[in-house]
Motif scaffolding. Sequence first.
Motif, PDB file in Angstrom:
ATOM      1  N   ARG A  99      21.014   3.035  -4.392  1.00  0.00           N
ATOM      2  CA  ARG A  99      22.041   2.275  -3.668  1.00  0.00           C
ATOM      3  C   ARG A  99      22.250   2.871  -2.274  1.00  0.00           C
ATOM      4  O   ARG A  99      22.345   2.147  -1.280  1.00  0.00           O
ATOM      5  CB  ARG A  99      23.342   2.292  -4.470  1.00  0.00           C
ATOM      6  CG  ARG A  99      24.433   1.388  -3.931  1.00  0.00           C
ATOM      7  CD  ARG A  99      25.532   1.257  -4.971  1.00  0.00           C
ATOM      8  NE  ARG A  99      26.610   0.416  -4.492  1.00  0.00           N
ATOM      9  CZ  ARG A  99      27.759   0.871  -4.018  1.00  0.00           C
ATOM     10  NH1 ARG A  99      27.951   2.184  -3.947  1.00  0.00           N
ATOM     11  NH2 ARG A  99      28.694   0.048  -3.610  1.00  0.00           N
ATOM     12  N   ALA A 102      19.168   2.199  -0.129  1.00  0.00           N
ATOM     13  CA  ALA A 102      19.009   0.810   0.295  1.00  0.00           C
ATOM     14  C   ALA A 102      20.021   0.395   1.349  1.00  0.00           C
ATOM     15  O   ALA A 102      19.746  -0.507   2.151  1.00  0.00           O
ATOM     16  CB  ALA A 102      19.120  -0.116  -0.919  1.00  0.00           C
ATOM     17  N   LEU A 106      19.458  -2.539   4.126  1.00  0.00           N
ATOM     18  CA  LEU A 106      20.050  -3.858   3.887  1.00  0.00           C
ATOM     19  C   LEU A 106      21.031  -4.241   4.984  1.00  0.00           C
ATOM     20  O   LEU A 106      21.154  -5.409   5.333  1.00  0.00           O
ATOM     21  CB  LEU A 106      20.751  -3.879   2.531  1.00  0.00           C
ATOM     22  CG  LEU A 106      19.846  -3.711   1.317  1.00  0.00           C
ATOM     23  CD1 LEU A 106      20.640  -3.883   0.026  1.00  0.00           C
ATOM     24  CD2 LEU A 106      18.695  -4.695   1.356  1.00  0.00           C
ATOM     25  N   LEU A 119      22.109  -6.334  -3.159  1.00  0.00           N
ATOM     26  CA  LEU A 119      21.371  -5.392  -3.988  1.00  0.00           C
ATOM     27  C   LEU A 119      21.694  -5.680  -5.442  1.00  0.00           C
ATOM     28  O   LEU A 119      22.865  -5.791  -5.810  1.00  0.00           O
ATOM     29  CB  LEU A 119      21.762  -3.956  -3.647  1.00  0.00           C
ATOM     30  CG  LEU A 119      21.154  -2.846  -4.516  1.00  0.00           C
ATOM     31  CD1 LEU A 119      19.647  -2.775  -4.293  1.00  0.00           C
ATOM     32  CD2 LEU A 119      21.812  -1.509  -4.193  1.00  0.00           C
ATOM     33  N   LEU A 221      12.909  -3.596  -5.909  1.00  0.00           N
ATOM     34  CA  LEU A 221      13.356  -2.255  -5.543  1.00  0.00           C
ATOM     35  C   LEU A 221      12.818  -1.292  -6.591  1.00  0.00           C
ATOM     36  O   LEU A 221      13.171  -1.383  -7.768  1.00  0.00           O
ATOM     37  CB  LEU A 221      14.885  -2.197  -5.507  1.00  0.00           C
ATOM     38  CG  LEU A 221      15.497  -0.914  -4.977  1.00  0.00           C
ATOM     39  CD1 LEU A 221      15.213  -0.776  -3.487  1.00  0.00           C
ATOM     40  CD2 LEU A 221      17.004  -0.898  -5.209  1.00  0.00           C
ATOM     41  N   PHE A 232      16.465  -6.614  -3.982  1.00  0.00           N
ATOM     42  CA  PHE A 232      17.405  -6.920  -2.898  1.00  0.00           C
ATOM     43  C   PHE A 232      17.017  -8.266  -2.313  1.00  0.00           C
ATOM     44  O   PHE A 232      15.871  -8.708  -2.428  1.00  0.00           O
ATOM     45  CB  PHE A 232      17.426  -5.820  -1.832  1.00  0.00           C
ATOM     46  CG  PHE A 232      16.136  -5.651  -1.102  1.00  0.00           C
ATOM     47  CD1 PHE A 232      15.873  -6.359   0.065  1.00  0.00           C
ATOM     48  CD2 PHE A 232      15.171  -4.769  -1.564  1.00  0.00           C
ATOM     49  CE1 PHE A 232      14.681  -6.206   0.746  1.00  0.00           C
ATOM     50  CE2 PHE A 232      13.972  -4.604  -0.887  1.00  0.00           C
ATOM     51  CZ  PHE A 232      13.729  -5.321   0.266  1.00  0.00           C
TER      52      PHE A 232
END
Length: 275
Positions: A99, A102, A106, A119, A221, A232
């Motif tokens: 998390r 990403a 993102l 996500l 992912l 995502f």
Amino acid sequence: MTNHTVTARRTPAAAAEGVGTEAAARVADVLLLFAAGPRYLGVSAISRELGISKAVVHRILRSLVSREMLATDEGVPGYRLGPAAVALGASALRRFDARAAAAPVLRRLRDETGETTTLSGLVGDERVYLDQFESRHEIKMTVDVGARFPLHAGSSGKVVLAFLPEDRREAVLALPRAALTDRTVTDEAALRAELAVIAAEGVAASVGERQADAGSVAAPLFGPDGEVYGSFSVCGPAYRFTPEAVERYRVLAREAAEEIRRSWSWLQDSVPGAE
């Protein structure tokens, strides 16, 4: 010289601790079967797999149901993971380092596309929204973090399904496939053909499959061990997802997936099976 044999004796407290540890291990083993196996498991299957009596299995299941770690469905034999287990899994996924890895990618992808980026994490045979970076458009798509969805509906789910290990993918494909909209792909042959294309291209796109009038492009992912962890997506109103926009988002999603994957490189030497 007289030889004496010294016999170690377990105190009542130590004996109780040993019994408690064994019981806890059995409960954990039962839950792990549900995490790695089919969606529904019965007493006989669990007993056979773990080599413990049906009476013990039944007591464990009854305890887990009372705490909503497991649940049953009317008319369906066996037990499945309950809401407490799903919440626990989702909580663990939210704390997983993917998390954090990403997030900056993102956020930039949101800025590049102008659309909301999301996500999702894999939980059992479903996916759960873990995070989102909302579009700055007045008309935009947003998601409910924590909401669960089947893997066959929409790009975020299908891109995960395409990259699951074969045995897990087959188990998911054996489940009933509900039509969430009139565009949801429920035909098995059509879905399998689409999954093959997604696996080859590394990205999925859909319009109106999970939510009417919404479009999305998603990429898988992967974790440091090379297993698919979730996905995502770039998502927004369907009218903005023109063929030209979708093609541009597909390129950006592939690049973002590779960037996130590279961020795991410092862990690869310490994770068994990582490549």
